[in-house]
Design a protein around this motif. Structure first.
Motif, PDB file in Angstrom:
ATOM      1  N   GLY A 142       5.005 -16.481  -4.840  1.00 58.87           N
ATOM      2  CA  GLY A 142       6.363 -16.683  -5.320  1.00 58.87           C
ATOM      3  C   GLY A 142       6.306 -17.670  -6.474  1.00 58.87           C
ATOM      4  N   PRO A 143       7.448 -18.015  -7.042  1.00 55.08           N
ATOM      5  CA  PRO A 143       7.448 -18.963  -8.169  1.00 55.08           C
ATOM      6  C   PRO A 143       6.922 -20.325  -7.747  1.00 55.08           C
ATOM      7  CG  PRO A 143       9.637 -18.008  -7.789  1.00 55.08           C
ATOM      8  CD  PRO A 143       8.781 -17.577  -6.649  1.00 55.08           C
ATOM      9  N   SER A 144       6.445 -21.087  -8.722  1.00 53.47           N
ATOM     10  CA  SER A 144       6.003 -22.455  -8.442  1.00 53.47           C
ATOM     11  C   SER A 144       7.235 -23.308  -8.104  1.00 53.47           C
ATOM     12  CB  SER A 144       5.312 -23.039  -9.671  1.00 53.47           C
ATOM     13  OG  SER A 144       6.289 -23.492 -10.592  1.00 53.47           O
ATOM     14  N   PRO A 145       7.016 -24.511  -7.555  1.00 51.69           N
ATOM     15  CA  PRO A 145       8.162 -25.372  -7.214  1.00 51.69           C
ATOM     16  C   PRO A 145       9.052 -25.698  -8.413  1.00 51.69           C
ATOM     17  CG  PRO A 145       6.170 -26.175  -6.168  1.00 51.69           C
ATOM     18  CD  PRO A 145       5.748 -25.077  -7.080  1.00 51.69           C
ATOM     19  N   ILE A 146       8.503 -25.611  -9.651  1.00 56.48           N
ATOM     20  CA  ILE A 146       9.369 -25.862 -10.821  1.00 56.48           C
ATOM     21  C   ILE A 146       9.874 -24.558 -11.442  1.00 56.48           C
ATOM     22  CG2 ILE A 146       8.403 -28.138 -11.363  1.00 56.48           C
ATOM     23  CD1 ILE A 146       6.906 -26.636 -13.732  1.00 56.48           C
ATOM     24  N   GLY A 147       9.636 -23.434 -10.734  1.00 53.84           N
ATOM     25  CA  GLY A 147      10.241 -22.175 -11.161  1.00 53.84           C
ATOM     26  C   GLY A 147       9.387 -21.316 -12.071  1.00 53.84           C
ATOM     27  N   THR A 148       8.132 -21.723 -12.321  1.00 52.38           N
ATOM     28  CA  THR A 148       7.242 -20.846 -13.095  1.00 52.38           C
ATOM     29  C   THR A 148       7.047 -19.552 -12.319  1.00 52.38           C
ATOM     30  OG1 THR A 148       6.092 -22.855 -13.770  1.00 52.38           O
ATOM     31  CG2 THR A 148       4.998 -20.767 -14.269  1.00 52.38           C
ATOM     32  N   PRO A 149       7.190 -18.407 -12.982  1.00 51.99           N
ATOM     33  CA  PRO A 149       7.097 -17.135 -12.241  1.00 51.99           C
ATOM     34  C   PRO A 149       5.757 -16.985 -11.540  1.00 51.99           C
ATOM     35  CG  PRO A 149       7.839 -16.776 -14.507  1.00 51.99           C
ATOM     36  CD  PRO A 149       7.450 -18.219 -14.418  1.00 51.99           C
ATOM     37  N   ALA A 150       5.798 -16.258 -10.406  1.00 55.77           N
ATOM     38  CA  ALA A 150       4.572 -15.997  -9.652  1.00 55.77           C
ATOM     39  C   ALA A 150       3.562 -15.261 -10.521  1.00 55.77           C
ATOM     40  CB  ALA A 150       4.897 -15.155  -8.425  1.00 55.77           C
ATOM     41  N   GLN A 151       2.293 -15.642 -10.359  1.00 55.14           N
ATOM     42  CA  GLN A 151       1.223 -14.919 -11.047  1.00 55.14           C
ATOM     43  C   GLN A 151       1.012 -13.564 -10.381  1.00 55.14           C
ATOM     44  OE1 GLN A 151      -2.496 -17.231 -11.599  1.00 55.14           O
ATOM     45  NE2 GLN A 151      -1.458 -18.756 -10.355  1.00 55.14           N
ATOM     46  N   PRO A 152       0.382 -12.624 -11.101  1.00 51.22           N
ATOM     47  CA  PRO A 152      -0.026 -11.377 -10.439  1.00 51.22           C
ATOM     48  C   PRO A 152      -1.035 -11.693  -9.332  1.00 51.22           C
ATOM     49  CG  PRO A 152      -0.321 -11.245 -12.828  1.00 51.22           C
ATOM     50  CD  PRO A 152      -0.008 -12.680 -12.518  1.00 51.22           C
ATOM     51  N   ASP A 153      -1.053 -10.864  -8.313  1.00 55.47           N
ATOM     52  CA  ASP A 153      -1.998 -11.043  -7.201  1.00 55.47           C
ATOM     53  C   ASP A 153      -2.733  -9.727  -6.957  1.00 55.47           C
ATOM     54  OD1 ASP A 153      -3.373 -11.493  -4.840  1.00 55.47           O
ATOM     55  OD2 ASP A 153      -1.581 -11.353  -3.582  1.00 55.47           O
ATOM     56  N   PHE A 154      -3.971  -9.651  -7.440  1.00 59.33           N
ATOM     57  CA  PHE A 154      -4.816  -8.490  -7.145  1.00 59.33           C
ATOM     58  C   PHE A 154      -5.807  -8.810  -6.042  1.00 59.33           C
ATOM     59  CE2 PHE A 154      -3.470  -8.045 -11.590  1.00 59.33           C
ATOM     60  CZ  PHE A 154      -2.858  -6.798 -11.520  1.00 59.33           C
ATOM     61  N   LEU A 155      -5.752 -10.047  -5.553  1.00 61.15           N
ATOM     62  CA  LEU A 155      -6.728 -10.474  -4.540  1.00 61.15           C
ATOM     63  C   LEU A 155      -6.343 -10.004  -3.141  1.00 61.15           C
ATOM     64  CD1 LEU A 155      -8.369 -14.012  -4.311  1.00 61.15           C
ATOM     65  CD2 LEU A 155      -7.689 -12.731  -2.288  1.00 61.15           C
ATOM     66  N   THR A 156      -5.133 -10.360  -2.691  1.00 61.74           N
ATOM     67  CA  THR A 156      -4.809 -10.042  -1.290  1.00 61.74           C
ATOM     68  C   THR A 156      -4.642  -8.534  -1.063  1.00 61.74           C
ATOM     69  OG1 THR A 156      -2.430 -10.536  -1.511  1.00 61.74           O
ATOM     70  CG2 THR A 156      -3.847 -12.351  -0.864  1.00 61.74           C
ATOM     71  N   PRO A 157      -3.967  -7.781  -1.958  1.00 59.16           N
ATOM     72  CA  PRO A 157      -3.897  -6.335  -1.703  1.00 59.16           C
ATOM     73  C   PRO A 157      -5.265  -5.666  -1.795  1.00 59.16           C
ATOM     74  CG  PRO A 157      -2.724  -6.905  -3.736  1.00 59.16           C
ATOM     75  CD  PRO A 157      -3.174  -8.194  -3.123  1.00 59.16           C
ATOM     76  N   TYR A 158      -6.098  -6.160  -2.685  1.00 62.44           N
ATOM     77  CA  TYR A 158      -7.442  -5.570  -2.829  1.00 62.44           C
ATOM     78  C   TYR A 158      -8.248  -5.754  -1.550  1.00 62.44           C
ATOM     79  CZ  TYR A 158     -12.267  -4.915  -4.184  1.00 62.44           C
ATOM     80  OH  TYR A 158     -13.585  -4.494  -4.208  1.00 62.44           O
ATOM     81  N   LEU A 159      -8.301  -6.988  -1.041  1.00 61.23           N
ATOM     82  CA  LEU A 159      -9.102  -7.216   0.171  1.00 61.23           C
ATOM     83  C   LEU A 159      -8.539  -6.424   1.351  1.00 61.23           C
ATOM     84  CD1 LEU A 159     -10.142 -10.989   0.067  1.00 61.23           C
ATOM     85  CD2 LEU A 159     -11.561  -8.959  -0.340  1.00 61.23           C
ATOM     86  N   ARG A 160      -7.218  -6.411   1.471  1.00 62.48           N
ATOM     87  CA  ARG A 160      -6.612  -5.651   2.575  1.00 62.48           C
ATOM     88  C   ARG A 160      -7.012  -4.170   2.492  1.00 62.48           C
ATOM     89  NH1 ARG A 160      -3.096  -7.400   6.094  1.00 62.48           N
ATOM     90  NH2 ARG A 160      -2.035  -9.117   5.088  1.00 62.48           N
ATOM     91  N   THR A 161      -6.954  -3.618   1.303  1.00 60.56           N
ATOM     92  CA  THR A 161      -7.245  -2.186   1.128  1.00 60.56           C
ATOM     93  C   THR A 161      -8.729  -1.876   1.311  1.00 60.56           C
ATOM     94  OG1 THR A 161      -5.406  -2.025  -0.414  1.00 60.56           O
ATOM     95  CG2 THR A 161      -7.013  -0.243  -0.478  1.00 60.56           C
ATOM     96  N   ILE A 162      -9.574  -2.693   0.711  1.00 59.69           N
ATOM     97  CA  ILE A 162     -11.010  -2.359   0.748  1.00 59.69           C
ATOM     98  C   ILE A 162     -11.576  -2.591   2.146  1.00 59.69           C
ATOM     99  CG2 ILE A 162     -12.056  -4.576   0.009  1.00 59.69           C
ATOM    100  CD1 ILE A 162     -12.974  -1.095  -1.294  1.00 59.69           C
ATOM    101  N   LEU A 163     -11.076  -3.606   2.854  1.00 58.16           N
ATOM    102  CA  LEU A 163     -11.574  -3.839   4.221  1.00 58.16           C
ATOM    103  C   LEU A 163     -11.084  -2.730   5.157  1.00 58.16           C
ATOM    104  CD1 LEU A 163     -11.227  -7.726   4.300  1.00 58.16           C
ATOM    105  CD2 LEU A 163     -13.365  -6.427   4.299  1.00 58.16           C
ATOM    106  N   ALA A 164      -9.852  -2.271   4.948  1.00 58.93           N
ATOM    107  CA  ALA A 164      -9.339  -1.159   5.761  1.00 58.93           C
ATOM    108  C   ALA A 164     -10.175   0.101   5.532  1.00 58.93           C
ATOM    109  CB  ALA A 164      -7.875  -0.890   5.429  1.00 58.93           C
ATOM    110  N   THR A 165     -10.703   0.259   4.333  1.00 59.31           N
ATOM    111  CA  THR A 165     -11.511   1.442   4.012  1.00 59.31           C
ATOM    112  C   THR A 165     -12.735   1.552   4.911  1.00 59.31           C
ATOM    113  OG1 THR A 165     -10.764   1.338   1.725  1.00 59.31           O
ATOM    114  CG2 THR A 165     -12.763   2.588   2.115  1.00 59.31           C
ATOM    115  N   ILE A 166     -13.274   0.417   5.348  1.00 58.62           N
ATOM    116  CA  ILE A 166     -14.462   0.484   6.230  1.00 58.62           C
ATOM    117  C   ILE A 166     -14.069   0.294   7.700  1.00 58.62           C
ATOM    118  CG2 ILE A 166     -16.117  -0.153   4.452  1.00 58.62           C
ATOM    119  CD1 ILE A 166     -16.127  -3.022   5.673  1.00 58.62           C
ATOM    120  N   GLY A 167     -12.771   0.162   7.968  1.00 55.83           N
ATOM    121  CA  GLY A 167     -12.313   0.094   9.360  1.00 55.83           C
ATOM    122  C   GLY A 167     -11.769  -1.249   9.791  1.00 55.83           C
TER     123      GLY A 167
END
Ligand SMILES: Cc1cc2nc3c(=O)[nH]c(=O)nc-3n(C[C@H](O)[C@H](O)[C@H](O)COP(=O)(O)O)c2cc1C
Length: 204
Positions: A142-167
């Motif tokens: 989400g945004p930083s405490p001073i309201g800077t917009p959230a950065q893109p996140d390719f880390l958490t969806p990537y790990l969730r998807t790739i780990l699910a691929t192997i079970g």
């Protein structure tokens, strides 16, 4: 739970925030499971090999006994032997650090850890809890405490998807954000992580 595999991915070694919080998670796991065996693999100190031509040829030929796959085989067996997986990782450039991607490329292997079927890729490994502790300099949930917009996140969806691929479908994240900001932000991140660690260990 008798054994865990613990992967650390930060180049900052013992100074790493991801590692420090993951150490606390493992201490809490030890408190719940007497005699827990922890196998630690520091991917930053010992990076897995990068995929090369011999590796590519061996997986396409489904030659699981090929020498080019021996490191992959050892890493897969190490994962299979663990009752749970703990990954401590920084966010690097909105994604996983290169050493963690190199580990993924060794363990996510057709004809070994997943099968390709008309219904899609089917994981072969038995499911088990995976705890991922992520430290990031800024904010991405989400945004930083001073309201800077959230950065893109390719880390958490990537790990969730790739780990699910192997079970591995039971993936639980603990996130420390804003740790490059100042000491107050670090203290806040660790305070929130402590609460989250208790939540992700519920029932484990
Ligand atoms: C190469 C590199 C890339 C980084 N990219 C990001 C990024 O995309 N987003 C972010 O919030 N922080 C980024 N950071 C900051 C780290 O996430 C931050 O320093 C964090 O503490 C690293 O976790 P650690 O203490 O476990 O190493 C980057 C740092 C480095 C060295």
């Amino acid at each position: 739970m008798r054994s865990i595999l613990y992967l650390t991915c930060s180049p900052r070694g013992a100074e790493a925030y991801s590692r420090s919080a993951a150490d606390a998670l493992i201490a809490a796991l030890r408190g719940r499971h007497a005699g827990l065996e922890v196998r630690h693999r520091d991917l930053a100190v010992h990076p897995p090999p990068l995929v090369d031509a011999a590796f590519s040829a061996a997986i396409l030929a489904a030659d699981n006994a090929a020498p080019a796959l021996s490191a992959s085989e050892a890493l897969i067996q190490e994962l299979e032997a663990a009752d749970a997986l703990v990954i401590a990782t920084p966010m690097h450039n909105f994604g996983v650090p290169a050493v963690l991607k190199a580990w993924v490329d060794q363990i996510v292997r057709i004809h070994r850890s997943f099968r390709s079927t008309p219904e899609g890729k089917i994981g072969v490994l038995a499911d088990r809890p995976v705890f991922v502790v992520v430290a990031s300099g800024g904010w991405f949930t989400g945004p930083s405490p001073i309201g800077t917009p959230a950065q893109p996140d390719f880390l958490t969806p990537y790990l969730r998807t790739i780990l699910a691929t192997i079970g591995l479908r039971d993936v639980r994240f603990v996130v420390l954000e804003g740790v490059a900001r100042d000491v107050d932000a670090v203290a806040r991140a660790f305070g929130q992580a402590r609460v989250r660690i208790e939540a992700v260990l519920d029932g484990v």
